[in-house]
Write an enzyme that holds these catalytic residues in place. Structure first.
Site, short mmCIF file in Angstrom:
data_model
loop_
_atom_site.label_atom_id
_atom_site.label_comp_id
_atom_site.label_asym_id
_atom_site.label_seq_id
_atom_site.Cartn_x
_atom_site.Cartn_y
_atom_site.Cartn_z
N HIS A 1 1.07 -1.28 0.52
CA HIS A 1 0.32 -0.14 -0.35
C HIS A 1 0.86 1.93 0.08
O HIS A 1 0.08 2.14 0.10
CB HIS A 1 -0.76 -0.16 1.14
N SER B 1 15.02 22.72 -14.82
CA SER B 1 13.63 23.17 -15.27
C SER B 1 13.90 24.62 -15.70
O SER B 1 14.85 25.33 -14.76
CB SER B 1 12.22 23.64 -14.06
N LYS C 1 16.08 22.52 -9.87
CA LYS C 1 15.17 21.37 -9.77
C LYS C 1 15.61 20.32 -10.89
O LYS C 1 17.40 20.42 -11.72
CB LYS C 1 13.99 21.23 -11.17
N GLU D 1 9.91 8.92 -16.26
CA GLU D 1 8.75 9.74 -16.80
C GLU D 1 8.29 9.31 -18.10
O GLU D 1 7.04 8.85 -18.61
CB GLU D 1 8.56 11.24 -16.34
#
Ligand code: ARG
Length: 454
Positions: A153, A274, A280, A287
């Site tokens: 979980h 970024s 960043k 992704e």
């Protein structure tokens, strides 16, 4: 190619909807391979002269050379790769070229072309998955004893090792490879010689062409041969399942890299910055592996839908098999390569993983198991006692390892100091020696089993 029956040429829109050359030009080398095998067989069976065969084969080699070097001019008016190749062959080889299409239809021609193409795609996938498994094995070997938190979980559950976690993916990718191998065995029959749908009256030898093209034999039913595309569907299904696995690992990399976790570092070459937020470092490659899964699912769904409800035998709908096939194969190729590179470069942060592994009373199951083993308390009761001990620890803001013996004894008087042996994450992991378990000895065995299979 069929001017005899027609009095006017197709409308521009007819040409636009009908032409497949923009994408099926990728079948050029398979198409030429098929034609070489076919012409050799025609000559062997006395259907065309040997001199015609030689002219055809030399001409086809030249066409292939032109296509490979980029000097070939593809024509939309000629619809597809088959007619583009044949038309050029006619220019090069003259009259003998017109005999190549004896005892053949574009229906069996395209069926054999896509089978050859998808067979290569299976082999590429097999090789790439094997490479991915190899880098996972190397990483798992280095970290067979590196403790990390195991989750259910996505809540801390029991400590495991990083090696064990990676080996879970080896199992998944191993099954993926198995799916490609199974499907390759099934597809390896040659549809060439099925004709348009009914076979041919020429004395062809389908076994000969099948053998020349590396197939185990010819397909048994000509109607089926020209009309089904399940070999492509199987490839895409296997690719889709493999993409599921890749996307899960990609997602874990994204989670592990995020600052609150901080379990792994990925070198700059797999990340981007970024344009606005200077701090960043984003895991874009992971992704994209996760995101490109959608294209593979979409391709599979698209061809399933094309094939659904098609009456026998060939119908032009089937031409819609190629773009999804190519896109699924291209996508799989790049995501497998990117994942292999990322796994290779992944640097786990053992200190951080061990710290989190120890938090959240992750050895509570070990405590309960100790009560069962050492004090002969039934497991359900041990579970309850452990729950109470955890809640005492929580009240005091301490870990189980640091909880005083008298506090535990207040819950269960028979508890003695032997209990501390099972409360560290290292001991917890080491004790999980059941077959397939997370103990480093078992993980090392799992790695050895796979080493023999790559
Ligand atoms: N381009 C066609 C395809 O991909 C080749 C077969 C055409 N056959 C036909 N009867 N029109 O399916």
């Amino acid at each position: 190619m069929w001017g005899g029956r027609f009095s006017s040429s197709p409308s521009a829109l007819m040409e636009a909807i009908n032409a497949s050359i923009d994408f099926d030009k990728r079948l050029a080398s398979e198409d030429i391979q098929g034609s070489i095998a076919h012409s050799a067989m025609l000559a062997k069976r006395g259907i065309i002269a040997e001199s015609d065969r030689d002219a055809i084969q030399q001409g086809l080699q030249r066409v292939l050379g032109e296509i490979e070097s980029g000097s070939f001019t593809f024509s939309t008016a000629l619809e597809d790769i088959h007619m583009n190749v044949e038309s050029r062959l006619r220019e090069i080889a003259g009259d003998p070229a017109a005999r190549l299409h004896t005892a053949r239809s574009r229906n069996d021609q395209v069926a054999v072309d896509v089978r050859l193409w998808v067979r290569n795609a299976h082999d590429r996938a097999d090789e790439q998955i094997t490479n991915l498994i190899k880098v996972l094995l190397d990483k798992a070997e280095q970290h067979a004893g590196t403790v990390m938190p195991g989750f259910t979980h996505l809540q801390g559950a029991q400590p495991v090792t990083f090696g064990h976690h990676l080996m879970a993916y080896v199992e998944m990718f191993g099954r993926d490879r198995g799916r490609f191998r199974d499907s390759r065995v099934r597809l390896n029959e040659s549809p060439l010689g099925a004709g348009a749908l009914a076979g041919t009256s020429f004395p062809i030898d389908r076994h000969m062409t099948a053998k020349a093209l590396g197939f185990d034999g010819p397909t048994r039913n000509s109607l089926d041969s020209v009309s089904d595309r399940d070999s492509l569907l199987e490839f895409m299904s296997a690719a889709a399942i493999c993409a599921v696995h890749l996307s899960r690992l990609a997602e874990e990399i994204v989670i592990w890299m995020s600052a609150p976790f901080g379990f792994v570092r990925l070198p700059d070459r797999w990340t981007t910055g970024s344009s606005m937020m200077p701090q960043k470092r984003n895991p874009d490659a992971a992704e994209l592996v996760r995101g490109k899964t959608g294209r593979i699912f979409g391709s599979l769904m698209s061809l399933l839908t094309v094939m659904k409800g098609l009456p026998l035998a060939y119908a032009k709908d089937t031409q819609e098999d190629k773009e999804p096939l190519f896109d699924a194969a291209d996508t799989l190729e790049i995501v497998l390569a990117a994942m292999t590179g990322m796994v290779q470069d992944l640097e786990p942060v053992p200190g951080r993983m061990a710290a989190v592994a120890g938090a959240g009373y992750s050895t509570a199951t070990d405590l309960a198991d100790w009560l069962v083993r050492s004090l002969n308390i039934p497991f359900r009761d041990a579970h309850h006692i452990t729950g109470r001990i955890v809640s005492e620890a929580e009240k005091r803001g301490t870990s189980l390892e640091d909880l005083a013996l008298d506090v535990m004894q207040a819950v269960e008087p028979k508890i003695h100091k032997g209990i501390y042996e099972v409360l560290s994450v290292e001991n917890s992991v080491r004790s999980r020696t059941s077959f397939g378990g997370t103990s480093p000895v078992r993980v090392t065995e799992q790695i050895a089993w796979w080493r023999e299979r790559v």
